[in-house]
Design a protein around this motif. Structure first.
Motif, short mmCIF file in Angstrom:
data_model
loop_
_atom_site.label_atom_id
_atom_site.label_comp_id
_atom_site.label_asym_id
_atom_site.label_seq_id
_atom_site.Cartn_x
_atom_site.Cartn_y
_atom_site.Cartn_z
N THR A 60 0.78 -1.27 -0.10
CA THR A 60 -0.16 -0.05 -0.03
C THR A 60 0.95 1.39 0.16
O THR A 60 0.36 2.43 -0.33
CB THR A 60 -1.10 0.03 1.21
OG1 THR A 60 -0.27 -0.18 2.40
CG2 THR A 60 -1.91 -0.99 1.09
N CYS A 61 2.09 1.09 0.38
CA CYS A 61 2.92 2.42 0.36
C CYS A 61 3.77 2.47 -0.65
O CYS A 61 4.81 3.07 -0.79
CB CYS A 61 3.85 2.40 1.75
SG CYS A 61 4.99 1.26 1.78
N HIS A 62 3.44 1.68 -1.84
CA HIS A 62 4.12 1.68 -3.10
C HIS A 62 4.31 3.21 -3.69
O HIS A 62 3.38 3.80 -3.73
CB HIS A 62 3.39 0.79 -4.27
CG HIS A 62 4.03 0.96 -5.71
ND1 HIS A 62 3.07 1.11 -6.75
CD2 HIS A 62 5.20 1.05 -6.08
CE1 HIS A 62 3.87 1.16 -7.78
NE2 HIS A 62 5.07 1.02 -7.23
N VAL A 63 5.71 3.33 -4.19
CA VAL A 63 5.86 4.70 -4.70
C VAL A 63 6.80 4.46 -5.97
O VAL A 63 7.30 3.63 -6.13
CB VAL A 63 6.82 5.85 -3.94
CG1 VAL A 63 5.61 6.20 -2.81
CG2 VAL A 63 7.88 5.31 -3.17
N ILE A 64 6.81 5.46 -6.76
CA ILE A 64 7.68 5.40 -8.01
C ILE A 64 8.75 6.63 -7.64
O ILE A 64 8.17 7.65 -7.60
CB ILE A 64 6.82 5.49 -9.30
CG1 ILE A 64 6.07 4.30 -9.53
CG2 ILE A 64 7.97 5.39 -10.56
CD1 ILE A 64 4.94 4.64 -10.60
N VAL A 65 10.18 5.92 -7.86
CA VAL A 65 10.95 7.15 -7.66
C VAL A 65 11.45 7.67 -8.99
O VAL A 65 12.25 7.02 -9.56
CB VAL A 65 12.15 6.63 -6.73
CG1 VAL A 65 13.26 7.66 -6.66
CG2 VAL A 65 11.65 6.14 -5.55
#
Length: 112
Positions: free
Chosen positions: A50-55
């Motif tokens: 749920t805390c997935h991000v794209i850097v």
């Protein structure tokens, strides 16, 4: 201190933001410390996505992803080569640009 630029997200950060985070802090902790209430259903224990991000910038400055994180990322919505679980991605000294995906696989939000 690294500067983390968060790209606009309709729910968590509509106008986008720039925050500062000390080295050694996870991206998730940095966002939460600055009132950007990213989902983190497993309380940052590397048990969900749920805390997935794209850097978008600064990806190579982060710590390497462990196998457990990589296995979980395979289930994340909108997975990209620069995807990380923000609870596991540790900020170094380099500035970052981070995008929070529009969706997550979470069916019900937790009240954190």
């Amino acid at each position: 201190m690294a500067v983390i630029k968060i790209l606009p997200h309709p729910e968590y950060c509509p106008a986008g933001a720039e925050i500062e985070a000390p080295a050694g802090t996870s991206i998730c902790e940095a966002l939460l410390d600055h009132n950007i209430k990213i989902e983190h259903a497993c309380d940052m224990s590397c048990a969900c996505t749920t805390c997935h991000v794209i850097v978008r910038e600064g990806f190579n400055s982060l710590n390497d992803a462990e196998e457990e994180e990589e296995d979980l990322l395979d289930r994340a919505w909108g997975l990209e080569p620069q995807s990380r679980l923000s609870c596991q991605a540790i900020v170094a000294q380099k500035d970052l640009v981070v995008e929070i995906p529009k969706y997550s696989i979470n069916h019900a939000k937790e009240n954190h």
